[in-house]
Every structure is written in structure tokens, then in C-alpha cells.
Design an enzyme around this catalytic site. Sequence first.
Site, PDB file in Angstrom:
ATOM      1  N   HIS A 128       0.833  -1.205   0.000  1.00  0.00           N
ATOM      2  CA  HIS A 128       0.000   0.000   0.000  1.00  0.00           C
ATOM      3  C   HIS A 128       0.869   1.258   0.000  1.00  0.00           C
ATOM      4  CE1 HIS A 128      -2.784  -3.037   1.653  1.00  0.00           C
ATOM      5  NE2 HIS A 128      -3.724  -2.316   1.088  1.00  0.00           N
ATOM      6  N   ASP A 164      -4.204  -6.354  -7.942  1.00  0.00           N
ATOM      7  CA  ASP A 164      -4.509  -5.691  -6.686  1.00  0.00           C
ATOM      8  C   ASP A 164      -4.803  -4.223  -7.020  1.00  0.00           C
ATOM      9  OD1 ASP A 164      -4.871  -5.193  -3.975  1.00  0.00           O
ATOM     10  OD2 ASP A 164      -2.951  -6.019  -3.361  1.00  0.00           O
TER      11      ASP A 164
END
Length: 338
Positions: free
Chosen positions: A182, A252
Site C-alpha cells: 500500500h 490488486d
Amino acid sequence: MTSAAIYGLAGLELTADEKAFFRDAAPWGFILFARNVDRPKQVSKLCVALRDAVGWNAPIFIDQEGGRVQRLKPPTWRAAPPAEVFGDLFRKDEAAGLEAVRLNHRLIAAELMALGIDADCAPCIDLQIEGADAIIGDRSYSTEPEIVARLGRAAMEGLLAGGVAPVIKHIPGHGRADADSHLALPRVDTRREVLETTDFAPFRDLADAPMAMTAHVVYSDIDADDPATHSEAMIADVIRGSIGFDGLLMSDDLSMQALSGTLRVRAERALGAGCDLVLHCNGRMKEMVEIAHAVPALSGRALDRANAAADCRKTPDDFDAESGLARLDALLNTGAAP
């Protein structure tokens, strides 16, 4: 025709701008986050509005793993245990561990289907690796590939029995990553022959899963430059090749900091490398519009895989949630089957 994308949205209700965008962009699916969730009736209404916007029974995804990663939270929804709990139980009693994780995911499926959500970004079948970044941690069932694979399959079976399509993640393995994708681009410098028998092994054992989500991780012994999501070598040679996964492959989240370039470039590179679909989660309209310009209509093998994944959302089997929860609690509290 549907496009090769899954999008999030900004809030608790579909705005007029979002409705118009989704109608025109025609994404294959949607994904919900905590910002989209308040009460059961609100979530159900939102799911209906999203499907109305695209005119078909589009899959609606959520991350409902249990533990740290569950968008439906107490007190309104059940607090499901993290994966590690089931791994610990499995090591004490294999049958109890398998039954418990299957029951837990059958309960998750019932909770999701009651709202109109029919796809879960679970199970997480990454390994626990000592010294790696904590982003996986107790989201993993075990340090041992065989235990992860067996519990992951039981979890997948529980979701499918409840009519919910599972997404195994993060293929080909995020557990060894040295950073949270992230926030930064992780690198794994372990030799491929080691990865094949460790990190990659659970994904090989669950290669018949209907869907998988890529890892934004560089595996330097295979591709020293690009993360799996953007690496044709990783997708063709490892994911489709040695692992043998032939289900629907989604990226993702494209907005994660592990990836570089504009959102359009990120989408183009993911699809060019071999992803069937791209995932964009934050609901920011400007970013979604940019991605939409890069995303084609689903066609060919990607469309076949998408149709097969959608078709695994079947009518749930008979299930008494109250007795199922009691049984799960008994297994977790005693650590053994009666």
C-alpha cells in the site's frame, strides 16, 4: 459489453455522477469498503443500485477475511477470527481446524449474501514469514505451505457453499515481502527454486480457484524490475505456468503506492502483462475516468474466465447459521472436535 475493470465508490449511496459513469464504463464488478457500509438495509439498497447502474447481476466484492481485514465490523456484524487462529487450531487437531475454517467462511458467505454481496477477496493464502513486513502477519494461516493450502481450500469451500465467489490472494505470494505494498514497492530476492516450494506452493494447490488477485511485489530472481502485476514473465511463466492458475486474474488495487506511473499507465501495464481485469478501490471519480480510457471490453479468454467466475455464484446450500456459529464457537473454545 462489460469492461475489464472493478471499481469502488465514494460513499454510502450511489451519486448521480457515479451512476452515469458506471452506466457508460460498464465495469464487470464493484468493490465495497468500510466507507460504503453503515447498516444492513443501506448496504442492500446500495448493491441493488450498483447492479441497476450496469443493468446486470454484476459481482459485488468486499474484503471480509476476518481479523484486521473485515469491512463489515462489529457491533452490527460478527467479528470473524484472523486466519492465524485456524492455523493454530489445525496444528492441535487437523479435523477441527478444517471444520472450523470451513464453517467460518460459510458464515461469512451467509452474512454477505444477506446484503447482496456475492464475492469475497479471501482467502489470503500467503505464508507467514519471519522477518517480513507485518502487512500479512496473522492474516496468514501458517508458516507451512501445506497447512496454508489445506485451510485455504476449506475456506474456499465454505464460501462457495454459501454462493459467494472466492478470490485467492496475493498470487504468487506476498508473505515474504519486505514492505507494505500500500505504501511502497516490496522486493523479494529469494531464489526461484525456494519460492516454488514455499510461497508459490499454496497457490499451486488452489490453482482451480475461480479468481486470484496479484501481488504488487518484485520477485527479483524472475523479474528484477517489475512487480508481478506488471510483469509478463511473472504472469506467463509463474502464475499461468508453474502455478497453473487458469482462473480470472485481477490486479490488486491500482492506486497502491507500490505501482508507478499514471493510473492509465498502471492499468495498461497490468492488462498488457496478462491480468484479465484491473481493480481500482478508492472511488475517486477522476482516477476512475482515467482508468476507463485504458480498459477494453472483456473478450476472448478473459471473458471466458469472467463468465466462469460469475457462474460459481450458485444458490447457497441449506445452512442453519445459528447452529453453525455455535459449532464454530465450540471448536474454537475446545480446540478439538467432540
